[in-house]
Design a protein around this motif. Structure first.
Motif, PDB file in Angstrom:
ATOM      1  N   PHE A  87       0.828  -1.216  -0.225  1.00 44.24           N
ATOM      2  CA  PHE A  87       0.069   0.176  -0.004  1.00 44.24           C
ATOM      3  C   PHE A  87       1.096   1.092   0.487  1.00 44.24           C
ATOM      4  CE2 PHE A  87      -2.406   3.071   2.179  1.00 44.24           C
ATOM      5  CZ  PHE A  87      -3.481   3.209   1.558  1.00 44.24           C
ATOM      6  N   ALA A  88       1.660   1.290   0.965  1.00 43.11           N
ATOM      7  CA  ALA A  88       3.092   2.301   0.617  1.00 43.11           C
ATOM      8  C   ALA A  88       3.697   2.688  -0.658  1.00 43.11           C
ATOM      9  CB  ALA A  88       3.896   1.642   1.640  1.00 43.11           C
ATOM     10  N   ILE A  89       3.756   1.942  -1.291  1.00 40.15           N
ATOM     11  CA  ILE A  89       4.278   2.049  -3.152  1.00 40.15           C
ATOM     12  C   ILE A  89       3.531   2.166  -3.648  1.00 40.15           C
ATOM     13  CG2 ILE A  89       5.042   0.635  -4.620  1.00 40.15           C
ATOM     14  CD1 ILE A  89       6.420  -1.046  -2.685  1.00 40.15           C
ATOM     15  N   PHE A  90       2.422   1.626  -3.193  1.00 39.36           N
ATOM     16  CA  PHE A  90       0.795   2.505  -3.767  1.00 39.36           C
ATOM     17  C   PHE A  90       0.253   3.544  -4.073  1.00 39.36           C
ATOM     18  CE2 PHE A  90      -3.707   3.502  -4.178  1.00 39.36           C
ATOM     19  CZ  PHE A  90      -3.907   3.397  -5.263  1.00 39.36           C
ATOM     20  N   TYR A  91       0.420   4.382  -2.206  1.00 38.82           N
ATOM     21  CA  TYR A  91       0.360   5.016  -1.980  1.00 38.82           C
ATOM     22  C   TYR A  91       1.285   6.344  -2.681  1.00 38.82           C
ATOM     23  CZ  TYR A  91      -0.856   9.649   1.075  1.00 38.82           C
ATOM     24  OH  TYR A  91      -0.866  10.887   1.329  1.00 38.82           O
ATOM     25  N   ILE A  92       2.825   6.501  -2.891  1.00 38.63           N
ATOM     26  CA  ILE A  92       3.686   6.651  -3.422  1.00 38.63           C
ATOM     27  C   ILE A  92       3.438   7.251  -4.950  1.00 38.63           C
ATOM     28  CG2 ILE A  92       6.206   7.260  -3.259  1.00 38.63           C
ATOM     29  CD1 ILE A  92       7.021   5.506  -0.347  1.00 38.63           C
ATOM     30  N   THR A  93       3.181   5.944  -5.330  1.00 41.98           N
ATOM     31  CA  THR A  93       2.913   5.899  -6.799  1.00 41.98           C
ATOM     32  C   THR A  93       1.953   7.116  -6.857  1.00 41.98           C
ATOM     33  OG1 THR A  93       3.854   3.980  -7.225  1.00 41.98           O
ATOM     34  CG2 THR A  93       2.809   5.202  -8.307  1.00 41.98           C
ATOM     35  N   VAL A  94       1.046   7.567  -6.150  1.00 38.03           N
ATOM     36  CA  VAL A  94      -0.215   8.190  -6.708  1.00 38.03           C
ATOM     37  C   VAL A  94      -0.228   9.544  -5.996  1.00 38.03           C
ATOM     38  CG1 VAL A  94      -2.508   8.630  -5.768  1.00 38.03           C
ATOM     39  CG2 VAL A  94      -2.503   6.208  -6.561  1.00 38.03           C
ATOM     40  N   GLU A  95       0.191   9.576  -5.110  1.00 40.69           N
ATOM     41  CA  GLU A  95       0.445  10.942  -4.401  1.00 40.69           C
ATOM     42  C   GLU A  95       1.482  11.605  -4.867  1.00 40.69           C
ATOM     43  OE1 GLU A  95      -2.354  12.668  -2.783  1.00 40.69           O
ATOM     44  OE2 GLU A  95      -3.573  11.062  -3.204  1.00 40.69           O
ATOM     45  N   VAL A  96       2.425  11.119  -4.843  1.00 40.19           N
ATOM     46  CA  VAL A  96       4.260  11.641  -4.855  1.00 40.19           C
ATOM     47  C   VAL A  96       4.428  12.059  -6.145  1.00 40.19           C
ATOM     48  CG1 VAL A  96       6.397  11.923  -5.034  1.00 40.19           C
ATOM     49  CG2 VAL A  96       5.171  10.943  -2.728  1.00 40.19           C
ATOM     50  N   PHE A  97       3.978  10.632  -6.840  1.00 37.30           N
ATOM     51  CA  PHE A  97       4.887  10.969  -8.936  1.00 37.30           C
ATOM     52  C   PHE A  97       3.641  11.196  -9.507  1.00 37.30           C
ATOM     53  CE2 PHE A  97       7.831   6.966  -6.796  1.00 37.30           C
ATOM     54  CZ  PHE A  97       8.972   8.476  -7.386  1.00 37.30           C
ATOM     55  N   GLY A  98       2.083  10.907  -9.112  1.00 35.98           N
ATOM     56  CA  GLY A  98       1.190  11.832  -9.922  1.00 35.98           C
ATOM     57  C   GLY A  98       0.799  10.383 -10.506  1.00 35.98           C
ATOM     58  N   VAL A  99       0.487   9.492 -10.277  1.00 39.70           N
ATOM     59  CA  VAL A  99       0.069   8.593 -11.372  1.00 39.70           C
ATOM     60  C   VAL A  99      -1.491   7.517 -11.077  1.00 39.70           C
ATOM     61  CG1 VAL A  99       0.515   5.952 -12.644  1.00 39.70           C
ATOM     62  CG2 VAL A  99       2.354   7.755 -11.435  1.00 39.70           C
ATOM     63  N   SER A 100      -2.221   8.037 -11.802  1.00 41.72           N
ATOM     64  CA  SER A 100      -4.167   8.349 -12.020  1.00 41.72           C
ATOM     65  C   SER A 100      -3.930   6.733 -12.530  1.00 41.72           C
ATOM     66  CB  SER A 100      -4.546   8.954 -12.683  1.00 41.72           C
ATOM     67  OG  SER A 100      -4.221   9.107 -13.853  1.00 41.72           O
ATOM     68  N   PHE A 101      -5.193   6.686 -12.227  1.00 39.93           N
ATOM     69  CA  PHE A 101      -5.394   4.978 -13.152  1.00 39.93           C
ATOM     70  C   PHE A 101      -5.885   5.278 -14.404  1.00 39.93           C
ATOM     71  CE2 PHE A 101      -9.273   2.897 -14.295  1.00 39.93           C
ATOM     72  CZ  PHE A 101      -8.984   1.188 -14.145  1.00 39.93           C
ATOM     73  N   ILE A 132      -2.014   4.415 -16.446  1.00 39.81           N
ATOM     74  CA  ILE A 132      -1.928   2.806 -17.011  1.00 39.81           C
ATOM     75  C   ILE A 132      -2.216   2.964 -17.618  1.00 39.81           C
ATOM     76  CG2 ILE A 132      -3.311   0.953 -15.923  1.00 39.81           C
ATOM     77  CD1 ILE A 132      -4.305   1.103 -13.829  1.00 39.81           C
ATOM     78  N   PHE A 133      -3.118   2.936 -18.835  1.00 38.85           N
ATOM     79  CA  PHE A 133      -3.723   2.552 -20.161  1.00 38.85           C
ATOM     80  C   PHE A 133      -2.273   3.482 -21.127  1.00 38.85           C
ATOM     81  CE2 PHE A 133      -7.965   2.539 -18.060  1.00 38.85           C
ATOM     82  CZ  PHE A 133      -8.050   1.150 -18.666  1.00 38.85           C
ATOM     83  N   THR A 134      -1.804   4.077 -20.756  1.00 40.33           N
ATOM     84  CA  THR A 134      -0.772   5.013 -21.829  1.00 40.33           C
ATOM     85  C   THR A 134       0.529   3.977 -21.746  1.00 40.33           C
ATOM     86  OG1 THR A 134      -0.109   5.847 -19.833  1.00 40.33           O
ATOM     87  CG2 THR A 134      -1.531   7.470 -20.687  1.00 40.33           C
ATOM     88  N   PHE A 135       0.830   2.575 -20.781  1.00 37.87           N
ATOM     89  CA  PHE A 135       2.031   1.673 -20.737  1.00 37.87           C
ATOM     90  C   PHE A 135       1.610   0.917 -21.658  1.00 37.87           C
ATOM     91  CE2 PHE A 135       1.883   4.400 -16.532  1.00 37.87           C
ATOM     92  CZ  PHE A 135       3.467   4.856 -17.026  1.00 37.87           C
ATOM     93  N   LEU A 136       0.423   0.496 -21.525  1.00 39.18           N
ATOM     94  CA  LEU A 136       0.000  -0.352 -22.550  1.00 39.18           C
ATOM     95  C   LEU A 136      -0.166   0.391 -23.847  1.00 39.18           C
ATOM     96  CD1 LEU A 136      -3.450  -1.449 -20.726  1.00 39.18           C
ATOM     97  CD2 LEU A 136      -1.105  -2.767 -20.374  1.00 39.18           C
ATOM     98  N   PRO A 137       0.487  -1.137 -25.110  1.00 41.84           N
ATOM     99  CA  PRO A 137       0.863  -1.064 -26.308  1.00 41.84           C
ATOM    100  C   PRO A 137      -0.341  -0.821 -27.127  1.00 41.84           C
ATOM    101  CG  PRO A 137       0.852  -3.156 -25.441  1.00 41.84           C
ATOM    102  CD  PRO A 137       0.454  -2.218 -24.151  1.00 41.84           C
ATOM    103  N   LYS A 138      -0.870  -0.303 -28.415  1.00 40.49           N
ATOM    104  CA  LYS A 138      -2.243   0.295 -28.732  1.00 40.49           C
ATOM    105  C   LYS A 138      -2.086  -0.712 -30.161  1.00 40.49           C
ATOM    106  CE  LYS A 138      -2.114   4.820 -26.945  1.00 40.49           C
ATOM    107  NZ  LYS A 138      -1.880   4.840 -25.556  1.00 40.49           N
ATOM    108  N   PHE A 139      -3.126  -1.141 -29.938  1.00 42.34           N
ATOM    109  CA  PHE A 139      -3.272  -2.320 -31.030  1.00 42.34           C
ATOM    110  C   PHE A 139      -4.060  -1.958 -32.252  1.00 42.34           C
ATOM    111  CE2 PHE A 139      -2.008  -5.063 -26.959  1.00 42.34           C
ATOM    112  CZ  PHE A 139      -1.008  -5.528 -28.147  1.00 42.34           C
ATOM    113  N   GLY A 140      -4.141  -1.904 -33.453  1.00 43.79           N
ATOM    114  CA  GLY A 140      -5.243  -1.702 -34.211  1.00 43.79           C
ATOM    115  C   GLY A 140      -4.658  -0.566 -34.596  1.00 43.79           C
TER     116      GLY A 140
END
Length: 89
Positions: free
Chosen positions: A64-78, A81-89
């Motif tokens: 949870f601490a890793i998740f919290y730091i990722t969301v609050e400190v680095f500003g990564v939102s839900f 996540i889709f920007t890290f996935l490969p684009k198909f089609g």
């Protein structure tokens, strides 16, 4: 996110990590050589639920601490996540 959302996320992480921690915390009856009549050999011989809950809470808190730091400190939102996935089609 609010405190209620974070509590819900921690609760979900706690239950998921419980299934991660359980296989590593005890011996089965077959391993200890003392199988009780009427039970399966894979049942735990001496379950230490207090120890399991403490270990699980520590693992879930670290996750949870890793998740919290990722969301609050680095500003990564839900949505990010889709920007890290490969684009198909």
């Amino acid at each position: 996110m609010g405190i209620t959302t974070y509590l819900a996320i921690y609760f979900i992480m706690w239950w998921i990590t419980l299934f991660l921690v359980l296989p590593f915390t005890g011996k089965s009856q077959a391993e200890s050589g003392d199988v009780t009549l009427g039970t399966v050999k894979s049942a735990p011989s001496d379950p230490k639920f207090g120890r399991i809950i403490i270990i699980n809470s520590i693992v879930a808190s670290v996750m949870f601490a890793i998740f919290y730091i990722t969301v609050e400190v680095f500003g990564v939102s839900f949505e990010d996540i889709f920007t890290f996935l490969p684009k198909f089609g």
